[in-house]
Design an enzyme around this catalytic site. Structure first.
Site, PDB file in Angstrom:
ATOM      1  CB  ILE A  46       2.265  -4.267   3.297  1.00  0.00           C
ATOM      2  CG1 ILE A  46       1.760  -5.484   4.297  1.00  0.00           C
ATOM      3  CG2 ILE A  46       3.631  -4.170   3.077  1.00  0.00           C
ATOM      4  CD1 ILE A  46       2.238  -7.030   3.889  1.00  0.00           C
ATOM      5  CB  CYS A  47       0.220  -1.280  -0.460  1.00  0.00           C
ATOM      6  SG  CYS A  47       0.831  -2.772  -1.243  1.00  0.00           S
ATOM      7  N   PRO A  48      -0.030   0.790   1.937  1.00  0.00           N
ATOM      8  CG  PRO A  48      -1.892   1.063   3.165  1.00  0.00           C
ATOM      9  CD  PRO A  48      -0.673   0.091   2.752  1.00  0.00           C
ATOM     10  CD  GLU A  50       5.931   0.489  -1.769  1.00  0.00           C
ATOM     11  OE1 GLU A  50       5.256   0.076  -2.804  1.00  0.00           O
ATOM     12  OE2 GLU A  50       7.282   0.133  -1.976  1.00  0.00           O
TER      13      GLU A  50
END
Lengths: 167, 244
Positions: A46-48, A50
């Site tokens: 999910i983070c990548p 950003e």
């Protein structure tokens, strides 16, 4: 959570840089505009978006005399592996003891991970912009860029002022 | 098949498959043995001198119960299958809308299982190279949804029907060829022996003590037969005196 006009706490934390590890201290932020963003964890699907999103704007931030630093509660080794995996070119602070996330007031004590929080810190080490979103909502990197540009004008900017569109 | 060293895995797979296929057979036969022994022993208790009544009750009871078991197996298999298909369709929809949720949940599953973050990430990233492989892992490991069985529920129901009938022959046949107490004890022993064999097989497949498992089944048969015969005798006597 720290708010507008407050000075950031002093810190001295290990960090991973592209191809090396080292330390980042609060003093290192003096004299430059810094986008300091907290995120829950490395090696997430999910983070990548950003983390890589900030990376794609690194040149524009540097042209504005700024720098980008990411923070999560992962270890330096994990950060190094994450930097290699995503090929990112800005440092990631390891907040393994959670003190920095806690000092900024963005630590979720229930699971020991940071919330998604973005701070724009001025050369005077004071906070000029804060934004926190819930874990499942990714932030807009271009909006952060717009805010940084607006702050740097030193002037009043109307709603939806967008120098990126004018370019 | 080329010798790729996977023989033990293939053997293990075949063993698991056999276990699955024998489930309906064992269950149907076991039910036929116990329930029809109970039925004929009960009727024998009430009508010890009427062997034909015992046989007719046993045969009709066995056919009715076998049909009921087969239909029950068929309907429950179909309902289970339909529900599973609907659940898998829902899961697929979620997966297609938000594949990163599947990736994230698998990632945490692998980390919880003991992999370090980079290794777990690499594993999920590898699985993600093929959408179906990723979904199968998400469905199985995260949602605990098994794949839809390829077995034909009609075949399973048919197996259960004939297994029940086969099981019911052990308590019924002695009353066809023998009479009175000889028929009753023969039915008790033959049913007990058949159940002992089934129990032993079950113990073998479940890696338990086969003899212990067989004896357990045998004791169940004896209890079912004796208690039903007793109940039949008591109820028969009560009704006879009540109606007289």
């Amino acid at each position: 959570m720290l708010g507008i006009g407050e000075k950031i706490p002093e810190f001295d934390r290990p960090a991973a840089f592209p191809k090396k590890t080292g330390k980042i201290m609060s003093e290192d932020l003096k004299g430059v505009w810094t986008i300091l963003f907290f995120y829950p964890e490395d090696f997430s699907f999910i983070c990548p978006t950003e983390v890589t999103g900030y990376n794609s704007h690194i040149k524009e931030v540097e042209e504005l005399g700024g720098r980008i630093i990411g923070v999560s509660t992962d270890s330096v080794d994990t950060h190094s592996a994450w930097i290699n995996e995503l090929d990112i070119s800005y440092p990631l602070i390891s907040d393994e003891d959670k003190s920095l996330s806690r000092a900024f007031g963005v630590l979720d004590e229930s699971d020991g991970r940071a919330n998604r929080a973005t701070f724009i810190i001025g050369p005077d080490l004071k906070i000029h912009f804060v934004m926190v979103t819930s874990r499942n909502i990714g932030r807009s990197v271009t909006e952060t860029m717009r805010i940084l540009m607006a702050i740097k004008t030193g002037d009043s900017c109307p709603a939806d002022w967008n120098p990126l569109e004018e370019k | 098949m080329p010798d790729d060293g996977l023989e033990p895995v293939e053997k293990s797979k075949a063993r698991i498959e056999i276990k699955g296929k024998t489930r309906d057979l064992v269950f149907g036969m076991q039910d036929g043995l116990i329930s029809i022994l109970g039925l004929v022993a009960g009727v024998y208790g009430a009508y010890a001198d009427h062997g034909l009544v015992v046989v007719i009750t046993g045969v009709t009871g066995a056919i009715a119960a076998a049909i009921s078991m087969a239909v029950g197996s068929l309907l429950s298999s179909e309902a289970e299958r339909d529900l599973l298909i609907a659940e898998i369709e829902e899961a697929r929809k979620l997966f297609e809308e938000k594949p990163y949720l599947a990736q994230e949940s698998l990632l945490h599953k692998f980390i919880d299982a003991g992999l370090d973050k980079p290794s777990a990430y690499t594993a999920v990233k590898t699985l993600s190279q093929n959408e179906d492989v990723l979904f199968d892992n998400f469905r199985n490991s995260i949602l605990d949804l098994p794949a839809v069985e390829k077995e034909n529920p009609y075949i399973n129901a048919t197996v259960m029907f004939f297994a029940f009938i086969l099981g019911s022959l052990f308590p019924i046949l002695p009353f066809i060829f023998l009479t009175g107490q000889t028929a009753y004890y023969t039915a008790l022993i033959s049913t007990g022996s058949a159940l002992f064999t089934l129990g032993t097989l079950k113990g073998y497949f479940a890696n338990e003590n086969a003899l212990k498992s067989g004896l357990k089944f045998f004791i169940i048969a004896v209890i079912a037969g004796v208690s039903s015969e007793f109940a039949g005798t008591v109820v028969g006597d009560l009704l006879t005196s009540f109606l007289a």
